[in-house]
Design a protein around this motif. Sequence first.
Motif, PDB file in Angstrom:
ATOM      1  N   ALA A  69      19.946  -6.868   0.069  1.00  0.00           N
ATOM      2  CA  ALA A  69      19.181  -5.620   0.125  1.00  0.00           C
ATOM      3  C   ALA A  69      17.997  -5.712  -0.823  1.00  0.00           C
ATOM      4  O   ALA A  69      18.006  -6.496  -1.773  1.00  0.00           O
ATOM      5  CB  ALA A  69      20.063  -4.444  -0.270  1.00  0.00           C
ATOM      6  N   LEU A  70      16.976  -4.892  -0.557  1.00  0.00           N
ATOM      7  CA  LEU A  70      15.822  -4.763  -1.443  1.00  0.00           C
ATOM      8  C   LEU A  70      15.704  -3.304  -1.874  1.00  0.00           C
ATOM      9  O   LEU A  70      16.416  -2.440  -1.363  1.00  0.00           O
ATOM     10  CB  LEU A  70      14.554  -5.265  -0.746  1.00  0.00           C
ATOM     11  N   GLY A  71      14.808  -3.007  -2.788  1.00  0.00           N
ATOM     12  CA  GLY A  71      14.813  -1.743  -3.502  1.00  0.00           C
ATOM     13  C   GLY A  71      14.458  -0.471  -2.773  1.00  0.00           C
ATOM     14  O   GLY A  71      14.913   0.595  -3.158  1.00  0.00           O
ATOM     15  N   TYR A  72      13.615  -0.533  -1.733  1.00  0.00           N
ATOM     16  CA  TYR A  72      13.178   0.683  -1.064  1.00  0.00           C
ATOM     17  C   TYR A  72      13.898   0.852   0.266  1.00  0.00           C
ATOM     18  O   TYR A  72      14.235  -0.130   0.941  1.00  0.00           O
ATOM     19  CB  TYR A  72      11.662   0.659  -0.832  1.00  0.00           C
ATOM     20  N   THR A  73      14.091   2.082   0.675  1.00  0.00           N
ATOM     21  CA  THR A  73      14.727   2.380   1.953  1.00  0.00           C
ATOM     22  C   THR A  73      13.943   1.713   3.078  1.00  0.00           C
ATOM     23  O   THR A  73      12.722   1.874   3.170  1.00  0.00           O
ATOM     24  CB  THR A  73      14.774   3.907   2.186  1.00  0.00           C
ATOM     25  N   GLY A  74      14.630   0.926   3.889  1.00  0.00           N
ATOM     26  CA  GLY A  74      13.988   0.253   5.013  1.00  0.00           C
ATOM     27  C   GLY A  74      13.219  -0.997   4.658  1.00  0.00           C
ATOM     28  O   GLY A  74      12.630  -1.644   5.524  1.00  0.00           O
ATOM     29  N   GLN A  75      13.216  -1.388   3.396  1.00  0.00           N
ATOM     30  CA  GLN A  75      12.455  -2.560   2.967  1.00  0.00           C
ATOM     31  C   GLN A  75      13.147  -3.842   3.398  1.00  0.00           C
ATOM     32  O   GLN A  75      14.324  -4.037   3.154  1.00  0.00           O
ATOM     33  CB  GLN A  75      12.281  -2.567   1.451  1.00  0.00           C
ATOM     34  N   LEU A  76      12.365  -4.742   4.014  1.00  0.00           N
ATOM     35  CA  LEU A  76      12.878  -6.019   4.493  1.00  0.00           C
ATOM     36  C   LEU A  76      12.279  -7.220   3.777  1.00  0.00           C
ATOM     37  O   LEU A  76      12.860  -8.295   3.795  1.00  0.00           O
ATOM     38  CB  LEU A  76      12.610  -6.158   5.996  1.00  0.00           C
ATOM     39  N   VAL A  77      11.085  -7.073   3.175  1.00  0.00           N
ATOM     40  CA  VAL A  77      10.347  -8.213   2.614  1.00  0.00           C
ATOM     41  C   VAL A  77       9.769  -7.836   1.256  1.00  0.00           C
ATOM     42  O   VAL A  77       9.316  -6.704   1.050  1.00  0.00           O
ATOM     43  CB  VAL A  77       9.199  -8.644   3.554  1.00  0.00           C
ATOM     44  N   GLU A  78       9.759  -8.811   0.338  1.00  0.00           N
ATOM     45  CA  GLU A  78       9.139  -8.653  -0.968  1.00  0.00           C
ATOM     46  C   GLU A  78       8.657 -10.023  -1.429  1.00  0.00           C
ATOM     47  O   GLU A  78       9.337 -11.026  -1.179  1.00  0.00           O
ATOM     48  CB  GLU A  78      10.138  -8.071  -1.974  1.00  0.00           C
ATOM     49  N   VAL A  79       7.507 -10.079  -2.086  1.00  0.00           N
ATOM     50  CA  VAL A  79       6.972 -11.344  -2.584  1.00  0.00           C
ATOM     51  C   VAL A  79       6.489 -11.148  -4.009  1.00  0.00           C
ATOM     52  O   VAL A  79       5.706 -10.241  -4.288  1.00  0.00           O
ATOM     53  CB  VAL A  79       5.794 -11.865  -1.716  1.00  0.00           C
ATOM     54  N   GLU A  80       6.976 -12.013  -4.916  1.00  0.00           N
ATOM     55  CA  GLU A  80       6.434 -12.019  -6.276  1.00  0.00           C
ATOM     56  C   GLU A  80       5.676 -13.329  -6.472  1.00  0.00           C
ATOM     57  O   GLU A  80       5.954 -14.327  -5.795  1.00  0.00           O
ATOM     58  CB  GLU A  80       7.522 -11.837  -7.320  1.00  0.00           C
ATOM     59  N   ALA A  81       4.700 -13.274  -7.390  1.00  0.00           N
ATOM     60  CA  ALA A  81       3.847 -14.445  -7.576  1.00  0.00           C
ATOM     61  C   ALA A  81       3.499 -14.636  -9.042  1.00  0.00           C
ATOM     62  O   ALA A  81       3.489 -13.688  -9.824  1.00  0.00           O
ATOM     63  CB  ALA A  81       2.562 -14.285  -6.765  1.00  0.00           C
ATOM     64  N   VAL A  82       3.193 -15.886  -9.366  1.00  0.00           N
ATOM     65  CA  VAL A  82       2.616 -16.253 -10.654  1.00  0.00           C
ATOM     66  C   VAL A  82       1.290 -16.932 -10.338  1.00  0.00           C
ATOM     67  O   VAL A  82       1.223 -17.829  -9.486  1.00  0.00           O
ATOM     68  CB  VAL A  82       3.530 -17.220 -11.447  1.00  0.00           C
ATOM     69  N   ALA A  83       0.229 -16.488 -11.010  1.00  0.00           N
ATOM     70  CA  ALA A  83      -1.102 -17.050 -10.780  1.00  0.00           C
ATOM     71  C   ALA A  83      -1.717 -17.457 -12.101  1.00  0.00           C
ATOM     72  O   ALA A  83      -1.433 -16.862 -13.145  1.00  0.00           O
ATOM     73  CB  ALA A  83      -2.001 -16.032 -10.068  1.00  0.00           C
ATOM     74  N   VAL A  84      -2.565 -18.470 -12.060  1.00  0.00           N
ATOM     75  CA  VAL A  84      -3.361 -18.864 -13.210  1.00  0.00           C
ATOM     76  C   VAL A  84      -4.815 -18.638 -12.804  1.00  0.00           C
ATOM     77  O   VAL A  84      -5.359 -19.362 -11.982  1.00  0.00           O
ATOM     78  CB  VAL A  84      -3.121 -20.331 -13.610  1.00  0.00           C
ATOM     79  N   ALA A  85      -5.390 -17.566 -13.361  1.00  0.00           N
ATOM     80  CA  ALA A  85      -6.745 -17.177 -12.996  1.00  0.00           C
ATOM     81  C   ALA A  85      -7.762 -18.067 -13.690  1.00  0.00           C
ATOM     82  O   ALA A  85      -7.551 -18.494 -14.813  1.00  0.00           O
ATOM     83  CB  ALA A  85      -6.973 -15.713 -13.355  1.00  0.00           C
ATOM     84  N   ARG A  86      -8.831 -18.337 -13.008  1.00  0.00           N
ATOM     85  CA  ARG A  86      -9.886 -19.195 -13.558  1.00  0.00           C
ATOM     86  C   ARG A  86     -10.869 -18.399 -14.362  1.00  0.00           C
ATOM     87  O   ARG A  86     -11.132 -17.287 -14.142  1.00  0.00           O
ATOM     88  CB  ARG A  86     -10.619 -19.897 -12.418  1.00  0.00           C
TER      89      ARG A  86
END
Length: 136
Positions: free
Chosen positions: A119-136
Amino acid sequence: MQNDIRFLRADHYPDLTDTVDYAYAAVVTAPRTVFTAGACPLDADGGTVALGDYAGQARQVVRNLEAALAGAGASLTDVVKTTVYVASARQDDLVAAWEVVRAAFGDHDAPSTLLGVAALGYTGQLVEVEAVAVAR
């Protein structure tokens, strides 16, 4: 190190809902590293979009991830790692979400982990993406 970290909440993101109770991203300035919260399939009012549609939710998740990154001074091409969560045990559902996320990154082939979760946190939620970025 504490002075080199800034957490970005809803007031930094005019395109994202302010109904959530967490930071959308954290910026580490030395080097400039951005850690995002999991981007969710929420519209600007905080409602879950594309109910029952893995690909549709993935498209909204990518839009929200791009907005969170932009607010932190980064973009998808700065991402060095993602984790994609899909609320399903069916590989077809994971692939449907993954194909949308992967297409959004184009030739930028950052490492990623794809997970089926209960399960994920919101009602009806099926997808979640977290990211790490190194900004230039």
